[in-house]
Design a protein around this motif. Structure first.
Motif, PDB file in Angstrom:
ATOM      1  N   ASP A 124       0.824  -1.211   0.000  1.00  0.00           N
ATOM      2  CA  ASP A 124       0.000   0.000   0.000  1.00  0.00           C
ATOM      3  C   ASP A 124       0.860   1.264   0.000  1.00  0.00           C
ATOM      4  O   ASP A 124       0.345   2.359   0.188  1.00  0.00           O
ATOM      5  N   LYS A 125       2.170   1.111  -0.220  1.00  0.00           N
ATOM      6  CA  LYS A 125       3.032   2.295  -0.255  1.00  0.00           C
ATOM      7  C   LYS A 125       3.811   2.368  -1.574  1.00  0.00           C
ATOM      8  O   LYS A 125       5.022   2.190  -1.591  1.00  0.00           O
ATOM      9  N   PRO A 126       3.083   2.619  -2.663  1.00  0.00           N
ATOM     10  CA  PRO A 126       3.771   2.662  -3.951  1.00  0.00           C
ATOM     11  C   PRO A 126       4.511   3.984  -4.124  1.00  0.00           C
ATOM     12  O   PRO A 126       4.159   4.987  -3.491  1.00  0.00           O
ATOM     13  N   VAL A 171      14.743  -6.875  13.086  1.00  0.00           N
ATOM     14  CA  VAL A 171      13.794  -7.230  12.019  1.00  0.00           C
ATOM     15  C   VAL A 171      12.379  -6.942  12.484  1.00  0.00           C
ATOM     16  O   VAL A 171      12.052  -7.100  13.661  1.00  0.00           O
ATOM     17  N   MET A 172      11.565  -6.552  11.522  1.00  0.00           N
ATOM     18  CA  MET A 172      10.141  -6.403  11.797  1.00  0.00           C
ATOM     19  C   MET A 172       9.548  -7.803  11.859  1.00  0.00           C
ATOM     20  O   MET A 172       9.841  -8.641  10.998  1.00  0.00           O
ATOM     21  N   ILE A 173       8.725  -8.041  12.863  1.00  0.00           N
ATOM     22  CA  ILE A 173       7.986  -9.307  12.884  1.00  0.00           C
ATOM     23  C   ILE A 173       6.586  -8.936  12.404  1.00  0.00           C
ATOM     24  O   ILE A 173       5.754  -8.442  13.167  1.00  0.00           O
ATOM     25  N   THR A 206       2.345  -4.853  13.965  1.00  0.00           N
ATOM     26  CA  THR A 206       1.020  -5.485  14.031  1.00  0.00           C
ATOM     27  C   THR A 206       0.108  -5.073  12.883  1.00  0.00           C
ATOM     28  O   THR A 206      -0.894  -5.731  12.637  1.00  0.00           O
ATOM     29  N   ASN A 207       0.448  -3.975  12.193  1.00  0.00           N
ATOM     30  CA  ASN A 207      -0.419  -3.566  11.074  1.00  0.00           C
ATOM     31  C   ASN A 207      -0.411  -4.646  10.002  1.00  0.00           C
ATOM     32  O   ASN A 207      -1.456  -5.101   9.547  1.00  0.00           O
ATOM     33  N   ASP A 208       0.787  -5.024   9.585  1.00  0.00           N
ATOM     34  CA  ASP A 208       0.865  -6.056   8.552  1.00  0.00           C
ATOM     35  C   ASP A 208       0.597  -7.435   9.128  1.00  0.00           C
ATOM     36  O   ASP A 208      -0.018  -8.270   8.474  1.00  0.00           O
ATOM     37  N   LEU A 209       1.047  -7.652  10.345  1.00  0.00           N
ATOM     38  CA  LEU A 209       0.828  -8.971  10.946  1.00  0.00           C
ATOM     39  C   LEU A 209      -0.676  -9.287  10.984  1.00  0.00           C
ATOM     40  O   LEU A 209      -1.109 -10.400  10.676  1.00  0.00           O
ATOM     41  N   ASP A 236      -6.932  -7.934   3.372  1.00  0.00           N
ATOM     42  CA  ASP A 236      -6.212  -6.850   2.724  1.00  0.00           C
ATOM     43  C   ASP A 236      -6.469  -5.543   3.485  1.00  0.00           C
ATOM     44  O   ASP A 236      -7.614  -5.138   3.653  1.00  0.00           O
ATOM     45  N   ARG A 237      -5.387  -4.897   3.937  1.00  0.00           N
ATOM     46  CA  ARG A 237      -5.588  -3.735   4.803  1.00  0.00           C
ATOM     47  C   ARG A 237      -6.163  -2.533   4.058  1.00  0.00           C
ATOM     48  O   ARG A 237      -6.550  -1.549   4.658  1.00  0.00           O
ATOM     49  N   GLY A 238      -6.259  -2.622   2.727  1.00  0.00           N
ATOM     50  CA  GLY A 238      -6.805  -1.495   1.977  1.00  0.00           C
ATOM     51  C   GLY A 238      -8.166  -1.762   1.373  1.00  0.00           C
ATOM     52  O   GLY A 238      -8.718  -0.901   0.711  1.00  0.00           O
ATOM     53  N   LEU A 260       7.046  -2.877  20.041  1.00  0.00           N
ATOM     54  CA  LEU A 260       5.841  -2.977  19.224  1.00  0.00           C
ATOM     55  C   LEU A 260       5.605  -1.610  18.604  1.00  0.00           C
ATOM     56  O   LEU A 260       5.471  -0.608  19.318  1.00  0.00           O
ATOM     57  N   CYS A 261       5.630  -1.566  17.263  1.00  0.00           N
ATOM     58  CA  CYS A 261       5.515  -0.263  16.617  1.00  0.00           C
ATOM     59  C   CYS A 261       4.290  -0.170  15.715  1.00  0.00           C
ATOM     60  O   CYS A 261       4.087   0.822  15.036  1.00  0.00           O
ATOM     61  N   GLY A 262       3.448  -1.203  15.705  1.00  0.00           N
ATOM     62  CA  GLY A 262       2.216  -1.133  14.916  1.00  0.00           C
ATOM     63  C   GLY A 262       1.211  -0.230  15.618  1.00  0.00           C
ATOM     64  O   GLY A 262       1.419   0.184  16.771  1.00  0.00           O
TER      65      GLY A 262
HETATM   66  C1  PEP Z   1       3.392  -2.555  10.642  1.00  0.00           C
HETATM   67  O1  PEP Z   1       3.211  -3.236   9.627  1.00  0.00           O
HETATM   68  O2  PEP Z   1       2.848  -2.786  11.729  1.00  0.00           O
HETATM   69  C2  PEP Z   1       4.264  -1.367  10.602  1.00  0.00           C
HETATM   70  C3  PEP Z   1       4.591  -0.728  11.693  1.00  0.00           C
HETATM   71  O3  PEP Z   1       4.702  -0.956   9.395  1.00  0.00           O
HETATM   72  P1  PEP Z   1       3.856  -0.209   8.278  1.00  0.00           P
HETATM   73  O4  PEP Z   1       2.549   0.206   8.874  1.00  0.00           O
HETATM   74  O5  PEP Z   1       4.668   0.953   7.845  1.00  0.00           O
HETATM   75  O6  PEP Z   1       3.723  -1.256   7.223  1.00  0.00           O
END
Ligand code: PEP
Ligand code: MG
Length: 754
Positions: A512-514, A600-602, A625-628, A636-638, A673-675
């Motif tokens: 979602d980040k083109p 690494v991002m989990i 957690t956004n992608d997880l 699909d998050r979009g 945790l950065c989501g």
């Molecule tokens: C995520 O996927 O949780 C994340 C922090 O990255 P981004 O939202 O930028 O994909």
């Protein structure tokens, strides 16, 4: 048959109002099925009655007069059963109710199907025949298909024209359009729809009308674009470092370039109209650059085309982007890009509404970072209907009120005021530690990506930057930034926070980040070429970025690196090899660069099951957690159709996160945790219970999260977590934690107002 259905759906979608849409639907259905009568009934949400809205064949005087309570009549049966009901002789059915006004006494056979939109029965579509007969399976299948085709467009027209309903439905019918919450907060403002980029290739051939005025229009466009570029450069200064302005200066020079102006003018004088004269000149100039040996000069061809698009936009006066934004601007679009958000002066940006996308689409993430309310996934609403209207954006409940009544407006103005007061109150927490009443400290970091984030982040008392989304500055540009330009940007962030750590994530483009200048054309981009998959295949991009980050860190040593979208340890191994190479190059140059910690991002489920191997290669984990959520739930998050299913509070997501935290502990690797889960007050309670080492949230969410941490004891949070993971779905988790937050006096975080 398919053609009939397609035409019907299209005509309904393009109908200017509800009455026309319904008329088209009944006329065409009656004709296609060759039945004696057809009628549409819609549910009035005020009293849940089914109201006859349009008919062909029944008595039209009955429109608005026939109202059936839930369960009443054979129509009630269709509604209740949520499936087609076919009766050879409707009058013989025990549930039949006779409405003389319709003249339906003349009809025997009845076939009714529900019109369902997102699980809701919004109406019934019915056909009638005079004789007693059985409708065929094919007829039934056709009507079911018509109804399915109609539901989306019809729901849209109902919503868009609710102010002008024909008699029968009360005027309060759905006073808002329901989307999904994107970023919390409420706002009232005027809709601005950023116009799509003008396409040079789409310019048709045409002769110049009046040569003089064509030349004049082109010259005016040049002047306007130069002015605009200057203003954009100034605004970008708020988002990118001063050096980034150089790009705008270069553009301004290119626009005013003599050869561009004289070539276009000459073409107009030869008889071409201004847009095609511009198109051909831009093609010619771009081709010159494209043929050059030097890679950097070759890349300027894209700049020339970008300039061409801007000039074209200016020439197409009717469609060009508004330059004077209303005092309170609400940006509305399919997907509102980061660049369009950057166009609006921050003080004037009141809200963002996306017809597509869900809570974790990057637009929502940016809106939250800026503290601007956002609603996502409005679905099929054709945005054009909204342009220029006043709207209320309720980012808590995901609602948009179009042309709200005075009372709705007054209520939201009050809520807006209270929100401001609450934010002011929370500022008092700024210098207090993020510590629970029972003494557990949770270091709070901020997510950043734009320079505008820096000041609020610094002021928020954050312990550092937990996630720097390096793709954001890339998304604001018209071409890849050079290594040097990148170094300047990264240095500014690292310097601002030093000695506090800054976790810089390597480019996470795709999905979602083109990037507008790096097209990735693929059917399923979220499962495709994104994040580390792109950068490992483009070592030149990756190495330039790594070197820029390392150079920027010289003397500060507060850089940490983070790799996105990792699904196997071999990717990390490859990335480490490139990192070694970047370090060597810089050391060979005599720079004293320290090897940064690597994480690494989990966020891809596979990584959860590869923690042990990953732990051998990295220093820390960061839970995305956004992608997880997207990948665990296969949502699909979009995609607005499934936006309601996308919830990071799903008990399965919570269990996965808990498992990662426990395992990381055993592997002695810190985990953050950065989501967006961390910035959601409900999520904050659960994360507090899990014991992550630190959390990273948008600067605008930091005071709220701190308030949660300072109000809920750790052991209470742990009880809530235990209860949550046993619940059946995210909604149940939300209810449970909402209650707990309300009981603790934190209700102001969950809804508009205090
Ligand atoms: C995520 O996927 O949780 C994340 C922090 O990255 P981004 O939202 O930028 O994909
Ligand atoms: Mg991610």
């Amino acid at each position: 048959m398919i053609e009939t259905l397609r035409r019907l759906a299209l005509e309904v979608a393009n109908a200017p109002d509800l009455a026309t849409a319904l008329r088209v639907a009944v006329q065409q259905t009656r004709e296609a099925m060759q039945v004696d009568a057809c009628a549409i009934y819609l549910v009035d949400p005020n009293d849940r009655c089914l109201v006859l809205m349009e008919t062909e064949g029944l008595n039209r005087a009955a429109i608005g007069q026939v109202r059936l309570a839930p369960g009443e009549g054979v129509l009630g049966l269709v509604r209740e059963r949520r499936e087609a009901v076919s009766l050879d002789n409707a009058a013989e059915h025990p549930q039949y109710r006779h409405f003389p006004v319709t003249g339906e006494g003349h009809f025997n056979a009845f076939l009714g199907v529900p019109i369902v939109h997102f699980r809701d029965v919004i109406g019934v579509l019915a056909v009638f025949q005079r004789g007693s007969q059985t409708f065929s399976g094919n007829q039934e299948a056709f009507l079911v298909t018509v109804s399915a085709q109609l539901s989306g467009p019809l729901a849209e027209v109902i919503t868009a024209s609710r102010q002008h309903l024909i008699p029968g439905l009360s005027p309060q019918y759905k006073p808002y359009i329901q989307g999904v919450p994107g970023a919390p907060g409420v706002a009232i403002g005027t809709v601005v729809m950023p116009s799509p980029l003008a396409e040079l290739d789409g310019v048709p051939e045409r002769a110049a009308g009046d040569i003089e005025s064509e030349v004049m229009a082109f010259r005016e466009a040049v002047t306007e674009v130069q002015k605009e570029l200057k203003a954009s450069g100034e605004r970008m200064k708020e988002l990118l470092p001063a050096e980034a302005q150089s790009l705008f200066e270069v553009y301004a020079l290119l626009v005013g370039d003599d050869s561009l102006i004289s070539k276009v003018t000459a073409r107009i004088q030869e008889g071409q109209w201004a847009p095609s004269a511009l198109r051909d000149t831009i093609r010619e100039l771009a081709a010159v650059f494209e043929a050059m040996q030097d890679e950097r000069l070759r890349a300027r061809a894209e700049d020339i085309r970008a300039i061409g698009r801007r000039l074209l936009l200016e020439l197409q006066v009717d469609t060009r982007a508004p330059r004077d934004f209303p005092e309170r601007t609400v940006l509305v679009g399919d997907e509102v890009s980061l660049a369009r958000i950057a166009d609006v002066p921050r003080k004037q940006l009141a809200g963002v509404v996306c017809l597509k996308g869900s809570v974790l689409a990057h637009t929502a993430v940016v809106a939250r970072a800026l503290g601007v309310p956002a609603v996502m996934g409005l679905g099929d609403v054709s945005g054009g209907r909204l342009a220029g209207s006043t709207v209320v954006v309720d980012g808590y409940r995901g609602r948009v009120f179009v042309d709200p009544s005075p009372s709705v407006k007054a209520e939201f103005a009050r809520l807006e005021r209270e929100e401001r007061e609450l934010s002011a109150d929370l500022l008092s927490l700024q210098d207090l530690p993020a510590e629970t009443p029972d003494g557990v400290r949770v270091p709070l970091f901020v997510n950043a990506g734009l320079l505008t984030d820096i000041t609020p982040a610094l002021n928020s008392g954050a312990a550092g930057v937990g996630l720097y989304r390096s793709e954001f500055p890339f998304m604001l540009r018209d071409a890849f930034p050079s290594e040097d330009e990148q170094r300047t940007i990264y240095r500014e962030i690292l310097e601002a926070f030093a000695p506090r750590p800054v976790v810089m994530r390597t480019l996470d483009i795709g999905g979602d980040k083109p990037l507008p200048y790096f097209t990735i054309d693929e059917g399923n981009s979220l499962l495709g070429w994104r994040g580390i998959r792109v950068t490992l295949q483009h070592p030149e991009i990756f190495l330039a970025q790594l070197k820029a980050m390392l150079r920027a860190s010289v003397g500060l040593d507060n850089l940490r690196l983070l790799l996105p979208m990792v699904s196997s340890s071999s990717e990390v191994r490859e990335a480490r090899t490139l990192l070694d190479r970047a370090l060597e190059t810089l050391q060979d140059e005599g720079l004293s660069v320290r090897r940064p910690e690597l994480g690494v991002m989990i966020e891809v489920p596979a990584a959860i099951f590869a923690l042990a191997e990953l732990a051998e290669l990295v220093d820390f984990f960061s839970l995305g957690t956004n992608d997880l959520t997207q990948y665990l739930l296969a949502v699909d998050r979009g995609n607005p159709r499934v936006a309601a299913l996308y919830d990071h509070l799903h008990p399965a997501v919570l269990r996965a996160v808990q498992q990662v935290v426990l395992e990381a502990g055993k592997l002695a690797k810190p985990v953050s945790l950065c989501g967006e889960l961390a910035g959601d007050p409900v999520g904050a309670v659960l994360i507090l219970a899990m014991g992550v080492d630190y959390v990273s949230v948008a600067a605008s969410a930091l005071p709220q999260v701190k308030w949660v941490i300072r109000s809920i004891p750790r052991n209470k949070a742990q009880d809530l977590l235990q209860a949550s993971i046993k619940l059946p779905d995210a909604a149940a988790v939300r209810r449970l934690i909402h209650q707990a937050l309300d009981d603790a006096g934190l209700g102001g975080l969950l809804r508009a107002g205090r």
